[in-house]
Structures are given as C-alpha cells and as structure tokens.
Write an enzyme that holds these catalytic residues in place. Structure first.
Site: not given
Length: 252
Positions: A118, A157, A167, A170, A172
């Site tokens: 991110y 990540y 994780r 995905h 959000h």
C-alpha cells in the site's frame, strides 16, 4: 398476466438488517485475529435518536454527475504512466435482499499494488511501490445497480498478526447509502487463493457459504482481448444472502 415492477429501493433498504444466521458472520472479538482484542466494543453501543441527530447526517450524501470524475474507476492510469501488474476488469451489481438494484450509490475501493504494498506510511514491508498506482478508485452505480472498475490484481502481503502471516489478495469496498450514516465496508477476494485456509480473518466466518460470498468469480465474458482478465462480484446489502461487512469482519 402482466409483471409488477417492484418499488424502488429506499433508505430502509440500508437499515433493515435482520440478524444473520448463526455462523454467517464472525464474532467481533475473534481470538485468531489479534487486533480485534483492541478494536471490538467492550461497552454497550450508544443509540442516537434520528429525531435529534444533526440534519446533515440525514440529508446527504447527494451524489451528482460531478461527484465522480471520468477515469476515477480506472486505477491502471497513473500520473506519469501505466501501473505495473496484471490488469483486471471488476464488475458487478449492488442489490437488496429481493434482488432489486441499488442505483446512484457511491462505491469506493482501495487495495495493495501488484507487489502487495500500500502507499501508506505504516506499510513498510520490503516490496516495491508503484509510483503510477495510487490504489484508490470510485464510481457510482448505474440504474441497474451496476459498477465497473479497471485495476491491477493486488498481491498478497505479510501482516504482523502471527509468525509468517500473509493476507490473501483482496480489494476493500466502501458503499455509501442515501445518508452519511449509511456507510458499509467490506472486501472482495479472488477465487482459488491458497492463503484462504491460513487467513484468520477469512476463516473467522464459520459458514463456508458466507465466506464464498466474499469471493469474486472469474468471468471470461468480462475480459478484454489482449488487455485484461475479468471478474464479477455482486454485493447484497440485506437478507440471509447478504455480503459480510466490515462491521462484522474487521478486515485488515
């Protein structure tokens, strides 16, 4: 025999949440997901009377044509070029429990880049940042409740929940209703991810059918020739088949 057109969805469609079936949603305090111990409420919630609420909370948002700019739904175009990674087209519909479309709803997404990173000061794991990928986008649902994003498939990540924790990939989703108090947040996964079985957030949803409602479907009809693969994911707001939401998931 003529068909009867169902009434258009209203503010009640965002508020009429019957208790979900047992096992459909995880507990607010999920022991395997460490940070829920710090996040979940420990005292009874305070219920506000809508009659005494600030009027701005109940009269907005009102999204006009200028609320979303052209290109806001395409995350592959950066300030100085194209984002790096596998391009995907993600499309679906926003529906109520009866399958009626929810039009003119603002959908916002945010995600990691193809390397699982991110653009955020707290994300410091050693993966490259793509200067042409902001990881955020938005669009308004059309009259049929439809939405479409063009983006980059995110990478998995690491996170610090436990040793060697990763994780699944995905995206959000944030959904705005007819009032500022009507915002829902969830996330969408990709089919066949080998990290599903190891992810305490995904596994906190006990009912496997409810977990499956968070997973998009590969749809070859959505692909674009020599450009992008395609996925389809519908979001259901209410009813027994509703999509699990962050209020109940606390996803990372």
């Amino acid at each position: 025999m003529s068909a009867t057109t169902p009434p258009a969805p209203s503010s009640d469609d965002w508020d009429s949440f019957a208790p979900p079936p047992a096992g459909t949603h995880p507990p607010l305090d999920a022991p395997e997901y460490g940070s829920t111990a710090r996040r979940h409420p420990t005292r009874p919630l305070v219920v506000l009377d809508p009659a005494t609420a600030d009027g701005t909370q109940l009269t907005g948002p009102v999204f006009g044509d200028d609320a979303v700019q052209a290109g806001d739904d395409d995350l592959t175009v950066g300030p100085d070029g194209e984002a790096v990674g596998q391009r995907i087209v993600l499309t679906g519909r926003l529906l109520d429990a009866s399958g009626r479309p929810i039009p003119s709803s603002l959908i916002e997404i945010w995600q990691a880049n193809a390397s699982g990173r991110y653009i955020h000061k707290r994300d410091q794991h050693p993966a490259p940042i793509d200067p042409n990928f902001t990881g955020v986008g938005r669009t308004l649902t059309d009259d049929d409740g439809g939405y479409t994003f063009t983006t980059i498939k995110p990478g998995p990540y690491p996170w610090k929940n436990h040793h060697n924790a990763w994780r699944p990939a995905h995206i959000h989703f944030s959904l705005f209703g007819l009032e500022f108090t009507q915002r829902m947040i969830t996330q969408m996964y990709f089919p066949g991810d080998p990290l599903f079985a190891l992810d305490p957030i995904y596994q906190a949803i006990v009912d496997p059918k409810a977990r499956e409602r968070l997973v998009a479907t590969y749809d070859h009809d959505v692909t674009r020739h020599e450009w992008a693969t395609g996925y389809r994911w519908d979001i259901v707001l209410t009813g027994s088949q509703r999509t699990p939401l962050e209020e109940e998931e606390h996803p990372a």
